[in-house]
Design an enzyme around this catalytic site. Structure first.
Site, PDB file in Angstrom:
ATOM      1  N   LYS A 109       0.581  -1.152  -0.280  1.00 12.40           N
ATOM      2  CA  LYS A 109      -0.459  -0.398  -0.308  1.00 12.40           C
ATOM      3  C   LYS A 109       0.347   1.567  -0.118  1.00 12.40           C
ATOM      4  O   LYS A 109       0.173   2.046  -0.532  1.00 12.40           O
ATOM      5  CB  LYS A 109      -1.288  -0.303   1.220  1.00 12.40           C
ATOM      6  CG  LYS A 109      -2.000  -0.544   0.985  1.00 12.40           C
ATOM      7  CD  LYS A 109      -3.006  -0.773   2.073  1.00 12.40           C
ATOM      8  CE  LYS A 109      -3.579  -2.075   2.195  1.00 12.40           C
ATOM      9  NZ  LYS A 109      -5.414  -2.269   3.091  1.00 12.40           N
ATOM     10  N   ALA A 159      -3.201   1.117   6.204  1.00  5.33           N
ATOM     11  CA  ALA A 159      -4.592  -0.198   6.454  1.00  5.33           C
ATOM     12  C   ALA A 159      -4.379   1.622   7.577  1.00  5.33           C
ATOM     13  O   ALA A 159      -6.017   2.453   7.840  1.00  5.33           O
ATOM     14  CB  ALA A 159      -5.461  -0.948   6.374  1.00  5.33           C
TER      15      ALA A 159
END
Length: 272
Positions: A77, A142
């Site tokens: 990510k 996240a």
């Protein structure tokens, strides 16, 4: 299995999901029925790409003309940010992307839906982030998105506990600076009565993983939440439930964002 209502043919557009590991991802299972219901010819498939092969794989993804984009799960990510041609403002602020879409000019643009999905998932299950005191374990991709989303939703406070304390401090400072209030702080993984406790680490993907903290500290006043969607009830959630706490599976974060992502990708379909 492709969702009922989708016929894969030469005009089918592909949405991938990249990660390492990849067996745990639930996005294809949840988003393909949405594509079918919308009657768009898109199919979502998992793509196993290791950290060491991300640069090479990225070039291959760019070369696939019928690929309209891909979701991103751990551990890519943050690394994917540097490979995107452009970033939406939210992804740039968060410092992580969980979706890349091919734009009309063929470029790859990074987006961020994790935080929105987590908050929507909580609210969809009848929980109220606004005014809540929260403890979050982890400071990765996240976790960063969730921290900003909780602040924007009006949560009262957030304690961030991370194995590398400096990363927790850095995230807390970034959120406070953006929000203009003393909302987040780095701290220890010790939950307090009434908190929403969020495991935003990868602990729980494997049955052999240790628990994020000693669940003897959990009581019935707490809501214990996960970002891990498979298994839907992790050992951490099982242990918390045994202590009388409410539990909240990571599947709700996935479901909270897939309709947003599906609409975002359907918009791209006609442009590719």
């Amino acid at each position: 299995m492709v969702a009922p209502g989708i016929t894969v043919d030469g005009s089918t557009k592909i949405m991938g999901v990249i990660g390492d590991p990849i067996a745990q991802v639930m996005t294809p299972t949840t988003i393909n029925p949405i594509f079918a219901a919308r009657k768009v010819n898109i199919v979502c498939v998992p793509l196993h790409i290791s950290v060491h092969e991300l640069d090479t794989a990225w070039k291959g993804l760019k070369a696939l003309g019928n690929l309209i984009g891909f979701g991103i799960t751990l551990p890519h990510k943050q690394a994917a940010m540097t490979l995107c041609d452009s970033l939406e403002p939210l992804a740039e602020r968060v410092g992580a992307v969980n979706l890349v879409r091919r734009e009309a000019d063929g470029s790859f643009r990074g987006y961020q839906f994790d935080g929105k999905g987590f908050v929507r998932g909580l609210k969809g299950q009848g929980h109220t982030p606004s005014g809540s005191h929260c403890l979050m374990l982890g400071a990765g991709g996240a976790a960063i998105a969730i921290a900003f989303a909780l602040a924007e939703e009006g949560a009262a406070s957030l304690t961030i506990a991370n194995r590398t304390h400096a990363k927790a401090e850095e995230l807390a400072e970034a959120v406070n600076r953006k929000m203009g209030r003393s909302f987040a702080r780095a701290g220890d993984p010790r939950p307090e009565p009434g908190q929403i406790v969020i495991n935003a680490t990868s602990l729980g993907l494997s049955a052999s993983d240790p628990l994020p903290f000693d669940t003897d500290l959990v009581d019935g006043t707490m809501l214990i939440a996960e970002v891990i969607a498979k298994p839907e009830v992790t050992p951490f959630l099982e242990a918390a439930r045994a202590r009388g706490a409410q539990i909240h599976s990571g599947i709700h974060m996935i479901r909270g964002q897939v309709d947003l992502i599906a609409a975002h990708m359907a918009e791209a379909q006609a442009k590719v």
